[in-house]
Design an enzyme around this catalytic site. Structure first.
Site, short mmCIF file in Angstrom:
data_model
loop_
_atom_site.label_atom_id
_atom_site.label_comp_id
_atom_site.label_asym_id
_atom_site.label_seq_id
_atom_site.Cartn_x
_atom_site.Cartn_y
_atom_site.Cartn_z
N GLN A 51 0.82 -1.20 0.00
CA GLN A 51 0.00 0.00 0.00
C GLN A 51 0.86 1.26 0.00
OE1 GLN A 51 -2.59 -2.18 3.28
NE2 GLN A 51 -3.32 -0.09 3.02
N PHE A 97 -5.96 -3.99 3.47
CA PHE A 97 -6.65 -3.70 4.74
C PHE A 97 -5.75 -3.05 5.78
CE2 PHE A 97 -8.18 -7.81 2.96
CZ PHE A 97 -9.34 -7.33 2.38
N ARG A 128 -5.41 7.44 17.11
CA ARG A 128 -6.72 7.40 16.47
C ARG A 128 -7.75 6.71 17.36
NH1 ARG A 128 -9.34 8.25 11.32
NH2 ARG A 128 -7.50 9.32 10.53
N ARG A 130 -7.50 -1.36 8.73
CA ARG A 130 -8.78 -0.71 8.45
C ARG A 130 -9.45 -0.12 9.71
NH1 ARG A 130 -13.06 -3.90 4.58
NH2 ARG A 130 -13.97 -2.09 3.56
N ALA A 139 -5.91 5.25 5.53
CA ALA A 139 -6.74 6.26 6.18
C ALA A 139 -7.97 6.62 5.34
CB ALA A 139 -5.94 7.51 6.52
N GLU A 144 -12.66 2.80 5.42
CA GLU A 144 -12.66 2.32 6.80
C GLU A 144 -13.99 2.44 7.54
OE1 GLU A 144 -9.27 4.98 7.28
OE2 GLU A 144 -8.35 3.42 8.52
#
Lengths: 787, 480
Positions: free
Chosen positions: A213, A244, A326, A358, A529, A729
């Site tokens: 990714q 993911f 987060r 995710r 994100a 997500e």
């Protein structure tokens, strides 16, 4: 110049523009077996394969190591240890060193790569990798967050976000509820395991094909391990077989070792993790334990809340800081917390290093507050959906809109969205029917739950919110599209191609989607994100508009009018009174020496974050959604089935409703799996015992409830790509309703005095344990799987 | 005796004589034939990404079945026809299984997709089926992206698309590679024997007692792909004539030890609907198409699903060594963990299962974290006869509770002769601690296993005492 007559399109609409339910661009190749993944790339006959020799110990010192039997094994060409890495021997995605191969004779988790075998086949490498003779001195290992907190084994001092005085507000509250929830981690189980292929080039050059990714980070890590400049390394990613989050940083090791071996041996070298190796080596979703105390008024309104979040980070830092952050950013979910104190412990343990997955911590934080709301409703004997609504952030313009991180919620739609879903799902009526059912059913019990989602969109590291793109229009009017985002199945490429088609007003099939390549679109952010289409769509739009502006200026000049008289219509361009085919205009522009290529860029506006002060606007906007799930449990075995799920989700103005619905359904099922049947189990020696699909169970087709999914009619109030919202997500957290439905069904087994206190994953065992608890037959022993 | 392995790949005959017989079909397809459409997801038969179609003559008729290529060893394919995802489309258009997946957004990352397509392709000749049958058809395929809705829909709607008109009769190609001769293939230090008759099998097993006997390789495959074992001799039973027989008589079902679960499913369901339901959930289509009932017994696993209900039914096992055969109660075959009553050179030849007086009298409950394709935490089988309101006989057998599939003798004793009442059942529960000291592992804790095992007796009582409320979450008896 003569205008050769090309037939003018008379279409009123292009094929496959934005808002069209365009099919996945690779669908035909997927079903035919012709879509190419890394291990499918044809390689020269002299291509070699790598396997890592893995640590069988959670924490130990190597007293002696004999790699002789490895070198002597059939097919082995080379064996590498840390000393053989020309550069940094580092695979860290942050500034703190994380070794590629074990250093200083120490290992920190079961599965840590110690050495690498290069052999003539994948199987030969795997066999040889098991032959090392190692003498160990075992050291004490830390395997749980509780042990880590007790031993002060933390990556940094506990980090706090707070607003108001939560402790005082709780102390003064009429009622205080407290508790704790264990939340297990989650294996990504991308179907394609990690893979890389390195092909050596001239000079210091190397080309890496990988399943990642984050091609730019792969580029950096490969360069650092080879001790060469970034410009010597080209990384290409056509597609991943699922990501993911598990392929944001976890592919660094494969790419780096392949590149090192390829340059050392001057042969192509590839590597893929066998599934069992993949599950033991790579990080997972962080397990959490969240302790909470909440003060409420008589109606169930939260006055103050305290969260202690313990994040199971594993042996190295990886992405744990922003993940744990987060989780804190989502400790409020959709609820106004007038006084909040959120403290986060980033626990260092001797397990794999947990990583992006995710939701990136958000889901765990959200489970914490949803658990609090569930328990409040239980303790007060009130309808949980009403207690939730009572605590929502106010609609825009209201007073209760400030988050614990001091950002105002300006785009709240959760009230209308919830009301619409509760009505469309017949929630109240079904609640009553379930009560009747339970009264007459001694063995099977039903439960139902409604849970909302509010998820912040943007990387919380502000500088990462940028994207680049490269667009060429060729003289036949076909378009070559490239950007920094990667395709992992989420439909990013098709969405971004729809953007390009829309801007130029050409049919979708005129746009060639090309592999992500660091040589074309450089210095890119990871596809993570949920930002993929937001930022890459905008970067592509920017590139296309640059070209379009040039074409507009050229057309105005050519037809002696003004640019405002130039309009791009489907397949053609209106210039004053005249119309010209798009490809004709392009061809003429080229002959007039107008550049038909552009590099685009985008930086998300408005966002800022002061981490030291824990204040700012980390998110550009929020995505919203809600789900109602109904479950039936077997009170004799703890088994359960999810009967029905109703979902209403906010994607703004959808770029592609078919893709978005697919993301929503897949996210929900993945969230449901995480919180129910997917159990990671480490034994006392720190060995992951659920290291294959035989023992780690993700949902199958029959686990899917009857589903009804709708898109909420909304428009992003921010100027995002065609007013859409991110979708990768947020839907995962709709699965929290499945956990809460089980909690509701378990609660129905008791007399309403004992809260189910259900940990996640709510396996049949945990459900049966909870059923017996609410019936006053608590079990003697407890079993805690590693978190 | 032949020394060349022969099968059909995508319509073309293949002959192999220099290939390591331990090579998996998946590795061979991908590495030797560059047919990379078939994917490796787990390399242990649990994800279905490597699903291919295998066509064989069954009772004289070609029958398409989905299998996991990752745990098919090449000699297992002798005489068969293999179809991969690259070869199912027509010259002009996709196969309906493919087209439906494209039209309905059935693929996202696409990596599991070829496997799903091949499962649907294998199910296609069965015609339109209800949703539950489609779920079963793809229970052996994992998808991490879609949530399955579009794939299930594809399995239903593919039948509405124009049928493929380009497919040819597989019979001539199968006949071209057919042989009545046995095969012995030696390469890379390993010999594979593929006998054609049971007499040859008996001779080979007696002559090579160290050889690994391979039926469906759903377990042996993992010895090779995961434990990286290198057995020097393998004896395959898949071509032994009559070894896959399924014989139904008014009093018994008799299975040759090479009868797959798929072939035996209907006969087993005729013994008891609960047994049929258990077989539906055992493994997956791919696993049941390969794995054999007799082999599931022979391998001696304490968590094999077959033995407990078969022991409860009073099944017998036929063992053969050379020319000598003996018959023993199945229960007596399991001596201790990893130890069975099987002498060197001896093998399991057949299973004989008596019909219960009433098919509904056998209750079988399989408990696992996931309903489909999951290894059992505990499995209980109950054959309890009630006469005049009292327990006349009881055979209660569990898997997953001990080192072997084991009868709950103390529990049975606590029930025998007593009235079939809740009081009797509750009074019998403490006897479980005498019968079982289960272990804790990643599937379940000891306490859960014991508690759930006890509760299954309560469930049996509930289901046999005339209570009207539902007790099942899945299967034909499930709550709607």
């Amino acid at each position: 110049m003569n205008a050769p007559s090309r037939p003018l399109s008379q279409k009123t609409e292009i094929e496959g523009g934005v808002r069209a339910p365009q099919r996945h661009d690779s669908g035909h190749k997927h079903v035919s077996g012709t879509a190419t993944y890394v291990d499918d790339i044809p390689t020269p006959a002299d291509c070699l394969s790598v396997a890592f020799g893995l640590s069988p110990k959670a924490r130990a010192r190597i007293l002696s190591i004999d790699l002789g039997p490895v070198r002597a094994a059939p097919g082995v060409v080379d064996v590498l240890t840390a000393a053989d890495i020309p550069g940094a021997n580092d695979v860290s995605p942050n500034a703190v060193h994380e070794p590629l191969l074990a250093e200083d004779g120490e290992v920190f988790f079961v599965g840590q790569p110690i050495f690498a075998v290069v052999a003539t086949s994948h199987l030969a490498a795997r066999k040889a990798a098991r032959l090392a003779q190692i003498e160990w001195e075992e050291l004490p290992a830390i395997l749980t967050v509780e042990e880590a907190v007790a031993a002060d084994s933390l990556f940094e001092a506990p980090y706090v976000m707070q607003r108001g005085d939560a402790l005082a507000a709780i102390a003064a509250a009429p009622k205080v509820i407290e508790g704790s929830i264990g939340i297990g981690g989650q294996e990504h189980f991308y179907l394609e395991s990690q893979a890389a292929l390195a092909v050596p080039g001239e000079d210091a050059d190397v080309t890496v094909h990988c399943s990642s990714q984050h091609p730019t980070e792969i580029q950096h890590k490969v360069a650092e391990n080879l001790a060469v400049p970034f410009n010597a390394v080209t990384v290409e990613v056509r597609r991943m077989g699922g990501g993911f989050g598990g392929k944001e940083s976890q592919g660094n090791a494969l790419a780096a070792i392949c590149a090192v071996a390829a340059k050392r041996l001057n042969r192509p070298v590839k590597m893929r993790y066998d599934r069992d190796d993949d599950m033991q080596i790579t990080g997972k979703r962080h397990g959490f334990r969240i302790d909470y105390r909440v003060g409420i008024d008589e109606d169930g309104r939260i006055l103050g809340v305290q969260f202690e979040q313990m994040a199971h980070c594993g042996w190295s830092l990886d992405l744990s800081m922003p993940v744990a952050d987060r989780a804190m950013f989502h400790a409020d979910n959709a609820y106004y917390l007038p006084h909040a104190y959120i403290r986060s412990y980033r626990c260092r343990t001797n397990t794999c290093s947990n990583t992006a997955f995710r939701g990136f911590g958000g889901p765990q934080g959200m489970v914490g507050i949803e658990r609090v709301l569930d328990q409040i409703a239980f303790e007060l004997g009130r309808e949980p959906a009403e207690i939730r609504a009572l605590n929502y952030y106010d609609r825009p313009g209201g007073e209760r809109v400030m988050t614990p991180y001091h950002m105002e919620v300006e785009d709240n739609v959760i009230h209308a969205l919830s009301e619409q879903l509760l009505a469309s799902s017949d929630y109240a009526d079904r609640r009553a029917k379930i009560k009747d059912f339970n009264a007459q059913s001694p063995v099977l019990k039903k439960g139902i739950a409604f849970t909302p989602v509010k998820f912040g969109i943007s990387f919380t590291l502000t500088w990462m919110n940028q994207a680049s793109a490269l667009v060429h229009v060729y003289t036949d009017g076909s378009v070559h599209l490239n950007h920094g985002g990667t395709e992992m199945g989420q439909g990013l490429f098709v969405k971004v191609a729809q953007v390009a088609a829309e801007v130029f007003q050409i049919d979708f099939d005129r746009v060639k989607i090309t592999a992500t390549n660091t040589g074309k679109s450089a210095n890119t952010a990871p596809t993570a994100a949920s930002s993929g289409s937001d930022i890459n769509g905008m970067a592509v739009k920017n590139a296309c508009e640059q070209i379009k502006d040039r074409l507009t200026a050229f057309a105005a000049e050519r037809f002696q009018t003004t640019p405002d008289q130039v309009r791009f219509l489907p397949g053609r361009v209106q210039v004053g009174e005249a119309q010209i085919a798009f490809e004709e205009l392009v061809s003429q522009a080229f002959m007039a020496r107008v550049s038909l290529s552009a590099a685009g860029h985008y930086a998300t506006p408005k966002i800022h974050w002061d981490r030291a002060a824990a204040r700012g606007r980390p998110f550009y906007y929020f995505a919203y959604g809600a789900a109602v799930t109904e479950a039936t449990i077997d009170t004799l075995t703890g088994e359960y089935r999810f009967d029905r799920a109703d979902i209403l989700h906010d994607v703004g103005r959808s770029l592609n409703p078919a893709i978005d619905l697919g993301q929503i359904e897949g996210g929900y099922i993945q969230g449901l799996g995480w919180l129910t049947m997917e159990e990671l189990f480490w034994d006392d020696a720190g060995r992951l015992r659920t290291h294959a699909p035989s023992t780690y169970k993700i949902p199958t087709a029959s686990d899917r409830p009857e589903m009804s999914i709708a898109l909420f009619d909304n428009e992003n109030r921010e100027e995002t790509i065609f007013r859409s919202k991110a979708v990768g997500e947020p839907p995962l957290m709709l699965g929290i309703s499945a956990l809460m439905a089980l909690s509701d069904a378990v609660a129905a087994c008791g007399d309403g005095t004992v809260y189910p206190d259900l940990d996640a994953p709510a396996t049949p065992e945990r459900v049966l344990r909870a059923v017996d608890r609410v019936r006053g037959r608590a079990w003697e022993t407890t079993r805690e799987s590693g978190r | 005796m032949r020394d060349t392995l022969r099968f059909v790949l995508n319509g073309e005959a293949v002959s192999l004589s220099d290939v390591d017989p331990r090579t998996t079909l998946l590795d061979w397809l991908r590495e030797r034939r560059r047919l990379t459409g078939t994917k490796e997801g787990c390399n242990e038969g649990d994800c279905g990404a490597c699903t291919v179609g295998v066509t064989r003559l069954e009772d004289g008729v070609p029958r398409r079945r989905a299998v996991n290529a990752c745990i098919q060893l090449l000699p297992m394919l002798d005489g068969a026809s293999v179809t991969t995802v690259e070869a199912i489309a027509g010259p002009e258009r996709l196969h309906p299984a493919q087209q439906a997946m494209v039209d309905l957004h059935g693929s996202q990352c696409g990596f599991c997709t070829p496997g799903f397509v091949m499962s649907l392709w294998s199910a296609y000749p069965d015609g339109p089926q209800p949703r539950r049958a489609v779920e079963d058809a793809i229970a052996g395929n994992l998808c991490r992206c879609t949530g399955y809705g579009p794939i299930l829909e594809s399995g239903e709607k593919m039948h509405a698309l124009p049928a493929p008109d380009w497919e040819t009769d597989p019979l001539p190609a199968l006949e071209a590679v057919a042989s009545a001769e046995s095969l012995a293939l030696t390469a890379a230090g390993c010999t594979a024997y593929v006998p054609a008759t049971e007499d040859e099998l008996a001779t080979l097993v007696a002559a090579h007692p160290e050889a690994v006997i391979v039926a469906g390789a759903t377990d042996v495959g993992l010895w090779i792909t995961k434990r990286l074992m290198e057995p020097a001799a393998l004896i395959f039973v898949n071509r032994v004539k009559g070894f896959d027989r399924v014989v139904e008589t008014p009093t018994h079902v008799e299975l040759g030890a090479g009868a797959t679960y798929a072939r035996a499913a209907a006969a087993l369901a005729s013994l008891s609907p609960d047994l049929g339901e258990m077989v539906r959930r055992l493994g997956s289509v791919q696993v049941r198409n390969s794995g054999c009932v007799g082999a599931n017994i022979a391998n001696g696993s304490p968590i094999g699903d077959g033995p407990p209900p078969l022991i409860a039914l009073g099944a017998e096992l036929v063992l053969r060594k050379g020319d000598a055969a003996r018959t023993i109660p199945l229960e007596d075959f399991f001596l201790d963990y990893g130890k069975q009553d099987r002498a060197p050179g001896e093998y399991v030849s057949a299973v004989r299962i008596p019909r219960p007086k009433s098919p509904d009298s056998l209750k079988v409950y399989k408990i696992s974290k996931r309903f489909d394709q999951d290894i059992t935490a505990t499995l209980g089988a109950f054959l309890i006869e009630i006469a005049d309101g009292a327990v006349a006989s009881a055979s209660i057998v569990y898997g997953g509770m001990a080192g072997i599939p084991k009868r709950a003798r103390a529990v049975e004793a606590a029930l025998l002769g007593r009235p079939w009442t809740l009081e009797t059942v509750e009074a019998a529960l403490p006897a479980y601690a005498e019968d079982f000291q289960p272990m804790s592992d990643m599937r379940a804790s000891a306490e859960y296993r014991l508690r759930a095992a006890q509760n299954l007796l309560l469930k049996t009582f509930h289901e046999t005492s005339g209570a009207p409320s539902k007790t099942r979450l899945v299967g034909a008896e499930a709550l709607a």
